[in-house]
Design a protein around this motif. Structure first.
Motif, short mmCIF file in Angstrom:
data_model
loop_
_atom_site.label_atom_id
_atom_site.label_comp_id
_atom_site.label_asym_id
_atom_site.label_seq_id
_atom_site.Cartn_x
_atom_site.Cartn_y
_atom_site.Cartn_z
N GLU A 47 -2.72 6.79 6.83
CA GLU A 47 -1.47 6.40 6.42
C GLU A 47 -0.76 6.91 6.84
OE1 GLU A 47 -1.87 5.06 1.51
OE2 GLU A 47 -1.71 7.08 1.98
N LYS A 48 -0.25 7.94 7.68
CA LYS A 48 0.36 8.32 8.19
C LYS A 48 0.73 8.31 9.70
CE LYS A 48 0.14 12.93 6.05
NZ LYS A 48 -0.56 14.66 5.46
N THR A 49 -0.59 7.81 10.15
CA THR A 49 -0.30 6.90 11.43
C THR A 49 0.47 5.58 11.32
OG1 THR A 49 -2.40 5.91 11.36
CG2 THR A 49 -2.62 8.01 12.04
N LYS A 50 0.53 4.69 10.46
CA LYS A 50 1.34 3.96 10.98
C LYS A 50 0.50 2.67 11.31
CE LYS A 50 4.68 5.20 8.17
NZ LYS A 50 4.37 5.45 6.24
N SER A 51 -0.40 2.42 12.36
CA SER A 51 -0.57 1.46 13.30
C SER A 51 -1.20 0.77 12.78
CB SER A 51 -1.67 2.42 13.96
OG SER A 51 -2.73 3.51 13.83
N PHE A 52 -1.82 0.95 11.12
CA PHE A 52 -2.50 -0.09 10.77
C PHE A 52 -2.07 -0.67 9.29
CE2 PHE A 52 -5.58 2.69 12.41
CZ PHE A 52 -6.66 2.41 12.58
N SER A 53 -2.17 -2.09 8.91
CA SER A 53 -1.94 -2.54 7.95
C SER A 53 -1.87 -1.25 6.34
CB SER A 53 -2.27 -3.40 7.69
OG SER A 53 -1.64 -4.56 6.24
N GLN A 54 -0.71 -0.86 5.99
CA GLN A 54 -0.86 -0.45 5.17
C GLN A 54 -1.75 -0.80 3.23
OE1 GLN A 54 -0.28 3.48 4.59
NE2 GLN A 54 0.95 2.93 6.58
N ARG A 55 -1.53 -2.29 3.60
CA ARG A 55 -2.51 -2.31 2.08
C ARG A 55 -3.86 -2.79 2.41
NH1 ARG A 55 -1.67 -8.36 1.69
NH2 ARG A 55 -0.35 -8.37 2.98
N GLU A 56 -4.03 -3.50 3.61
CA GLU A 56 -5.56 -3.47 4.23
C GLU A 56 -6.31 -2.09 4.23
OE1 GLU A 56 -5.96 -6.56 7.67
OE2 GLU A 56 -4.64 -7.48 7.02
N LEU A 57 -5.57 -1.52 4.59
CA LEU A 57 -6.32 -0.07 4.80
C LEU A 57 -6.81 0.47 3.41
CD1 LEU A 57 -7.05 2.11 6.92
CD2 LEU A 57 -4.64 3.24 6.43
#
Length: 131
Positions: A47-57
């Motif tokens: 979550e800290k990397t912000k490189s993925f969709s937070q919701r999907e993650l």
């Protein structure tokens, strides 16, 4: 001619096998708890990397965590059931495949019955033909 047949392996519940099953269930339960903790840690890290969709993650990780929580609930149920089972009960442990010999003139209905191997404290106690 030889054919492959499924054979059920059952275990007679003794003090020794009951204790072993408790240990096995508790070990699996601890492993699932460790996996849940690891997944929660990984989720926070990603979550800290912000490189993925937070919701999907979050959805993906919650699904994986929930799978493990369900398995843990099942193990707790199995532990409860094991407490209630009397010694001498037969528990289905697994199924194995066996080669059996058949020949012309054999009774087909006898060949259709499923053989059962009975184990007591790791030793084959009985082989039942076609239950």
């Amino acid at each position: 001619m030889q054919i492959i047949q499924t054979v059920v392996v059952k275990q007679i519940l003794t003090e020794k096998s009951k204790e072993k099953l408790f240990e096995q269930y508790n070990h699996q339960k601890l492993q699932l708890q460790k996996e849940c903790s690891q997944l929660q840690f990984e989720l926070k890290r990603l979550e800290k990397t912000k490189s993925f969709s937070q919701r999907e993650l979050k959805s993906h990780f919650e699904k994986e965590i929930n799978k493990r929580l369900e398995k843990e609930k099942l193990l707790e149920f199995q532990i409860e059931q094991l407490h209630m089972l009397p010694l001498g009960s037969e528990l289905k442990e697994k199924e194995v495949q066996a080669l059996i010999e058949i020949k012309v003139g054999d009774s087909w209905s006898q060949q259709l019955g499923q053989p059962v191997i009975i184990i007591k404290d790791g030793i084959i106690e009985e082989i039942r033909e076609g239950e």
